[in-house]
Write a protein that holds these residues in place. Structure first.
Motif, PDB file in Angstrom:
ATOM      1  N   VAL A  93      59.164  28.505  40.946  1.00 23.72           N
ATOM      2  CA  VAL A  93      58.956  29.940  40.737  1.00 23.72           C
ATOM      3  C   VAL A  93      60.303  30.637  40.578  1.00 23.72           C
ATOM      4  O   VAL A  93      60.491  31.484  39.700  1.00 23.72           O
ATOM      5  CB  VAL A  93      58.158  30.557  41.900  1.00 23.72           C
ATOM      6  N   PHE A  94      61.260  30.264  41.420  1.00 24.05           N
ATOM      7  CA  PHE A  94      62.590  30.865  41.332  1.00 24.05           C
ATOM      8  C   PHE A  94      63.268  30.496  40.018  1.00 24.05           C
ATOM      9  O   PHE A  94      63.945  31.335  39.396  1.00 24.05           O
ATOM     10  CB  PHE A  94      63.445  30.429  42.515  1.00 24.05           C
ATOM     11  N   ALA A  95      63.129  29.252  39.583  1.00 21.12           N
ATOM     12  CA  ALA A  95      63.724  28.841  38.311  1.00 21.12           C
ATOM     13  C   ALA A  95      63.175  29.692  37.163  1.00 21.12           C
ATOM     14  O   ALA A  95      63.922  30.093  36.252  1.00 21.12           O
ATOM     15  CB  ALA A  95      63.445  27.363  38.054  1.00 21.12           C
ATOM     16  N   TYR A  96      61.882  29.975  37.192  1.00 24.25           N
ATOM     17  CA  TYR A  96      61.252  30.837  36.186  1.00 24.25           C
ATOM     18  C   TYR A  96      61.888  32.227  36.223  1.00 24.25           C
ATOM     19  O   TYR A  96      62.156  32.836  35.171  1.00 24.25           O
ATOM     20  CB  TYR A  96      59.756  30.897  36.471  1.00 24.25           C
ATOM     21  N   GLY A 174      68.721  22.136  48.160  1.00 23.63           N
ATOM     22  CA  GLY A 174      68.204  23.465  48.434  1.00 23.63           C
ATOM     23  C   GLY A 174      69.338  24.452  48.640  1.00 23.63           C
ATOM     24  O   GLY A 174      69.202  25.644  48.355  1.00 23.63           O
ATOM     25  N   GLU A 175      70.469  23.972  49.138  1.00 27.58           N
ATOM     26  CA  GLU A 175      71.629  24.838  49.390  1.00 27.58           C
ATOM     27  C   GLU A 175      72.101  25.507  48.102  1.00 27.58           C
ATOM     28  O   GLU A 175      72.473  26.693  48.098  1.00 27.58           O
ATOM     29  CB  GLU A 175      72.759  24.012  50.001  1.00 27.58           C
ATOM     30  N   GLY A 176      72.082  24.759  47.009  1.00 25.55           N
ATOM     31  CA  GLY A 176      72.469  25.336  45.727  1.00 25.55           C
ATOM     32  C   GLY A 176      71.534  26.454  45.300  1.00 25.55           C
ATOM     33  O   GLY A 176      71.971  27.491  44.771  1.00 25.55           O
ATOM     34  N   PHE A 177      70.226  26.269  45.523  1.00 25.19           N
ATOM     35  CA  PHE A 177      69.246  27.290  45.169  1.00 25.19           C
ATOM     36  C   PHE A 177      69.427  28.546  46.012  1.00 25.19           C
ATOM     37  O   PHE A 177      69.293  29.666  45.516  1.00 25.19           O
ATOM     38  CB  PHE A 177      67.831  26.737  45.316  1.00 25.19           C
ATOM     39  N   ALA A 178      69.741  28.364  47.304  1.00 26.24           N
ATOM     40  CA  ALA A 178      69.966  29.521  48.170  1.00 26.24           C
ATOM     41  C   ALA A 178      71.201  30.302  47.719  1.00 26.24           C
ATOM     42  O   ALA A 178      71.228  31.541  47.795  1.00 26.24           O
ATOM     43  CB  ALA A 178      70.117  29.059  49.618  1.00 26.24           C
ATOM     44  N   PHE A 179      72.228  29.599  47.260  1.00 24.22           N
ATOM     45  CA  PHE A 179      73.433  30.241  46.721  1.00 24.22           C
ATOM     46  C   PHE A 179      73.093  31.067  45.486  1.00 24.22           C
ATOM     47  O   PHE A 179      73.487  32.235  45.354  1.00 24.22           O
ATOM     48  CB  PHE A 179      74.465  29.155  46.398  1.00 24.22           C
ATOM     49  N   LEU A 180      72.317  30.469  44.584  1.00 26.42           N
ATOM     50  CA  LEU A 180      71.909  31.180  43.369  1.00 26.42           C
ATOM     51  C   LEU A 180      70.977  32.343  43.700  1.00 26.42           C
ATOM     52  O   LEU A 180      71.000  33.379  43.023  1.00 26.42           O
ATOM     53  CB  LEU A 180      71.239  30.201  42.404  1.00 26.42           C
ATOM     54  N   GLN A 181      70.169  32.205  44.744  1.00 21.15           N
ATOM     55  CA  GLN A 181      69.306  33.315  45.178  1.00 21.15           C
ATOM     56  C   GLN A 181      70.140  34.557  45.495  1.00 21.15           C
ATOM     57  O   GLN A 181      69.782  35.672  45.103  1.00 21.15           O
ATOM     58  CB  GLN A 181      68.495  32.912  46.412  1.00 21.15           C
ATOM     59  N   ALA A 183      72.954  35.380  44.306  1.00 20.16           N
ATOM     60  CA  ALA A 183      73.462  35.944  43.058  1.00 20.16           C
ATOM     61  C   ALA A 183      72.387  36.768  42.360  1.00 20.16           C
ATOM     62  O   ALA A 183      72.650  37.870  41.864  1.00 20.16           O
ATOM     63  CB  ALA A 183      73.953  34.823  42.145  1.00 20.16           C
ATOM     64  N   VAL A 184      71.169  36.240  42.311  1.00 17.79           N
ATOM     65  CA  VAL A 184      70.058  36.954  41.669  1.00 17.79           C
ATOM     66  C   VAL A 184      69.763  38.256  42.408  1.00 17.79           C
ATOM     67  O   VAL A 184      69.526  39.303  41.778  1.00 17.79           O
ATOM     68  CB  VAL A 184      68.812  36.047  41.614  1.00 17.79           C
ATOM     69  N   GLU A 185      69.779  38.217  43.727  1.00 14.27           N
ATOM     70  CA  GLU A 185      69.537  39.435  44.504  1.00 14.27           C
ATOM     71  C   GLU A 185      70.637  40.470  44.264  1.00 14.27           C
ATOM     72  O   GLU A 185      70.371  41.678  44.197  1.00 14.27           O
ATOM     73  CB  GLU A 185      69.437  39.092  45.989  1.00 14.27           C
ATOM     74  N   ALA A 186      71.868  39.999  44.096  1.00 11.60           N
ATOM     75  CA  ALA A 186      72.975  40.921  43.809  1.00 11.60           C
ATOM     76  C   ALA A 186      72.831  41.536  42.417  1.00 11.60           C
ATOM     77  O   ALA A 186      73.073  42.737  42.225  1.00 11.60           O
ATOM     78  CB  ALA A 186      74.309  40.178  43.924  1.00 11.60           C
ATOM     79  N   ILE A 187      72.419  40.737  41.463  1.00  9.18           N
ATOM     80  CA  ILE A 187      72.232  41.230  40.092  1.00  9.18           C
ATOM     81  C   ILE A 187      71.139  42.285  40.034  1.00  9.18           C
ATOM     82  O   ILE A 187      71.289  43.341  39.407  1.00  9.18           O
ATOM     83  CB  ILE A 187      71.898  40.053  39.145  1.00  9.18           C
ATOM     84  N   LYS A 188      70.030  42.012  40.712  1.00  9.12           N
ATOM     85  CA  LYS A 188      68.871  42.913  40.647  1.00  9.12           C
ATOM     86  C   LYS A 188      68.956  44.057  41.654  1.00  9.12           C
ATOM     87  O   LYS A 188      68.219  45.046  41.543  1.00  9.12           O
ATOM     88  CB  LYS A 188      67.585  42.122  40.880  1.00  9.12           C
ATOM     89  N   GLY A 189      69.795  43.928  42.667  1.00  9.84           N
ATOM     90  CA  GLY A 189      69.915  44.965  43.678  1.00  9.84           C
ATOM     91  C   GLY A 189      68.690  45.095  44.553  1.00  9.84           C
ATOM     92  O   GLY A 189      68.393  46.180  45.071  1.00  9.84           O
ATOM     93  N   LYS A 190      67.969  43.997  44.768  1.00  5.86           N
ATOM     94  CA  LYS A 190      66.785  43.995  45.631  1.00  5.86           C
ATOM     95  C   LYS A 190      66.565  42.589  46.166  1.00  5.86           C
ATOM     96  O   LYS A 190      67.166  41.617  45.676  1.00  5.86           O
ATOM     97  CB  LYS A 190      65.557  44.486  44.873  1.00  5.86           C
ATOM     98  N   ASP A 191      65.688  42.457  47.177  1.00  5.81           N
ATOM     99  CA  ASP A 191      65.481  41.143  47.776  1.00  5.81           C
ATOM    100  C   ASP A 191      64.566  40.279  46.910  1.00  5.81           C
ATOM    101  O   ASP A 191      63.911  40.759  45.985  1.00  5.81           O
ATOM    102  CB  ASP A 191      64.934  41.260  49.200  1.00  5.81           C
ATOM    103  N   ILE A 192      64.525  38.996  47.227  1.00  2.00           N
ATOM    104  CA  ILE A 192      63.836  38.039  46.368  1.00  2.00           C
ATOM    105  C   ILE A 192      62.332  38.292  46.292  1.00  2.00           C
ATOM    106  O   ILE A 192      61.713  38.060  45.253  1.00  2.00           O
ATOM    107  CB  ILE A 192      64.121  36.576  46.808  1.00  2.00           C
ATOM    108  N   ASP A 193      61.713  38.798  47.362  1.00  5.65           N
ATOM    109  CA  ASP A 193      60.284  39.071  47.297  1.00  5.65           C
ATOM    110  C   ASP A 193      59.977  40.196  46.322  1.00  5.65           C
ATOM    111  O   ASP A 193      59.000  40.123  45.570  1.00  5.65           O
ATOM    112  CB  ASP A 193      59.738  39.402  48.689  1.00  5.65           C
ATOM    113  N   GLY A 243      64.293  28.092  48.344  1.00  5.31           N
ATOM    114  CA  GLY A 243      64.232  26.642  48.391  1.00  5.31           C
ATOM    115  C   GLY A 243      62.974  26.089  49.023  1.00  5.31           C
ATOM    116  O   GLY A 243      62.538  24.986  48.691  1.00  5.31           O
ATOM    117  N   TYR A 244      62.316  26.899  49.934  1.00  6.59           N
ATOM    118  CA  TYR A 244      61.218  26.273  50.672  1.00  6.59           C
ATOM    119  C   TYR A 244      60.226  27.213  51.356  1.00  6.59           C
ATOM    120  O   TYR A 244      59.256  26.745  51.948  1.00  6.59           O
ATOM    121  CB  TYR A 244      61.807  25.350  51.747  1.00  6.59           C
ATOM    122  N   THR A 245      60.375  28.540  51.322  1.00  4.68           N
ATOM    123  CA  THR A 245      59.545  29.401  52.177  1.00  4.68           C
ATOM    124  C   THR A 245      58.357  30.059  51.481  1.00  4.68           C
ATOM    125  O   THR A 245      57.656  30.862  52.105  1.00  4.68           O
ATOM    126  CB  THR A 245      60.383  30.516  52.842  1.00  4.68           C
TER     127      THR A 245
END
Length: 373
Positions: A93-96, A174-181, A183-193, A243-245
């Motif tokens: 889902v995150f990759a999408y 999973g650590e790599g995905f959390a790192f990229l998460q 970055a995505v949250e910083a780009i969008k200015g909101k949390d992953i949910d 990564g897993y939640t």
């Protein structure tokens, strides 16, 4: 299409949708899948299988398992679905989401992630600056799966060490995905949910899905069981982690998998990039190159199998210990399968389940890749 409702002896409703008029076929699927999970000592399965010929949607328990634990079935059945931990199915889902940001020009797949967020936790800052979204999604970071247990109090500040050279080989992380998460949250200015709701959950109608705990999960989330049959609880994760939640149900996640199959939400050329495998096979264990590794590769956050009968198969597995899950997409046959279990034995059923649903007795390579050491 007939709709048959079966009331399970635990807390849930088992519903089977089959595109056929033969009552015996409907009973056949229920009986066979019940036998599969009983033989594997799996307490509960939730499954969605869709092909051009039929659609099977079910949630069914193994009453003998619960009887052996002397768990009463006093609660009434509910039409709402049981909710499971999706484990690493969270990553797809995150990759999408990342591919959507790429399509919109908000993220560059080959730009260092450190240009979007900090690299404070990395011991080797120079190597951390080499990491890009493409390298992360291809699992070629050189990082461990986790630097510490990701649900622990110490994980957010734990030091991340590299295991091997960046972009040199496949290494699931999973650590790599959390790192990229981050970055995505910083780009969008909101949390992953909030991001996931905007890009995936709301557009696809995935009303039961979230990376964080929702109030409805208090009553709908099932307990997980280890290989000894011990109840390990629902598992409340302290923070959203791509990564897993993810928590979800088979009907919700099947909507997402159908989007992958049908090209929903992204341009065709974006899906082409997402499904393009990297150079090199996905050797799961660096010190044990197995025969099954020769047919498995990794694309952008999703696994692929080169299958002689079914062609290219897109897939991913989920493993949070007492919760196991799997999805398959077979583009050449327009077939998808999603299943969730609340058991450490949940991957023991891959071969009999795919043999039944795909009507093919030859096991898929993904089973060996997941299960064999």
């Amino acid at each position: 299409m007939k709709r048959v409702v079966v009331f399970a002896s635990f807390l849930f409703v088992a519903t089977v949708f089959v595109h056929c008029s033969n009552q015996d076929n409907e009973q056949f699927y229920r009986d066979e899948i019940a036998k599969i999970i009983s033989d594997a000592q799996v307490p509960l399965i939730q499954l969605e299988y869709i092909s051009p010929e039929e659609r099977i949607s079910l949630q069914v328990e193994n009453p003998a398992f619960y009887d052996s634990l002397k768990i009463a079935s006093a609660e009434p059945a509910t039409p709402q679905p049981a909710i499971f931990q999706a484990a690493s199915l969270s990553k797809v889902v995150f990759a999408y989401i990342v591919m959507k940001l790429y399509e919109e020009g908000q993220i560059d797949l080959d730009k260092p992630i450190c240009e979007y967020t900090d690299i404070d936790r990395f011991a080797d800052k120079e190597r951390a600056r080499l990491l890009t979204p493409r390298i992360v999604l291809n699992h070629r970071t050189g990082l461990p799966n986790w630097s510490a247990s990701p649900s622990s109090a110490e994980w957010p500040t734990s030091t991340i060490e590299f295991k091997f050279a960046t972009d040199s080989c496949f290494g699931y992380s999973g650590e790599g995905f959390a790192f990229l998460q981050r970055a995505v949250e910083a780009i969008k200015g909101k949390d992953i949910d909030a991001i996931a709701k905007e890009i995936v959950f709301d557009p696809l109608g995935m009303e039961y899905s979230s990376y964080s705990w929702l109030p409805i999960y208090d009553t709908l989330t099932v307990d997980g069981y280890n290989k000894s049959g011990e109840n390990r609880g629902k598992g409340r994760h302290p923070r959203a982690n791509v990564g897993y939640t993810l928590r979800t149900c088979a009907a919700d996640y099947s909507k997402f998998v159908q989007a992958l199959l049908n090209g929903t939400g992204l341009k065709p050329e974006t899906f082409d990039v997402m499904f393009q495998t990297n150079s090199g096979q996905a050797f799961r264990y660096r010190d044990n190159n197995r025969d099954c590794d020769n047919k498995i590769a990794w694309a952008m956050g999703i696994g692929t199998e080169d299958n002689a009968t079914h062609g290219k198969i897109l897939w991913h597995w989920g493993d949070n210990g007492s919760f196991k899950a799997l999805f398959l997409v077979i583009p050449s046959e327009q077939k998808t399968l999603v299943y969730f279990t609340n058991s450490a034995h949940g991957h023991d059923i891959i071969n009999p389940l795919t043999a039944l649903l795909l009507k093919d007795p030859i096991p898929l390579t993904v089973s060996d890749w997941i299960n064999k050491k």
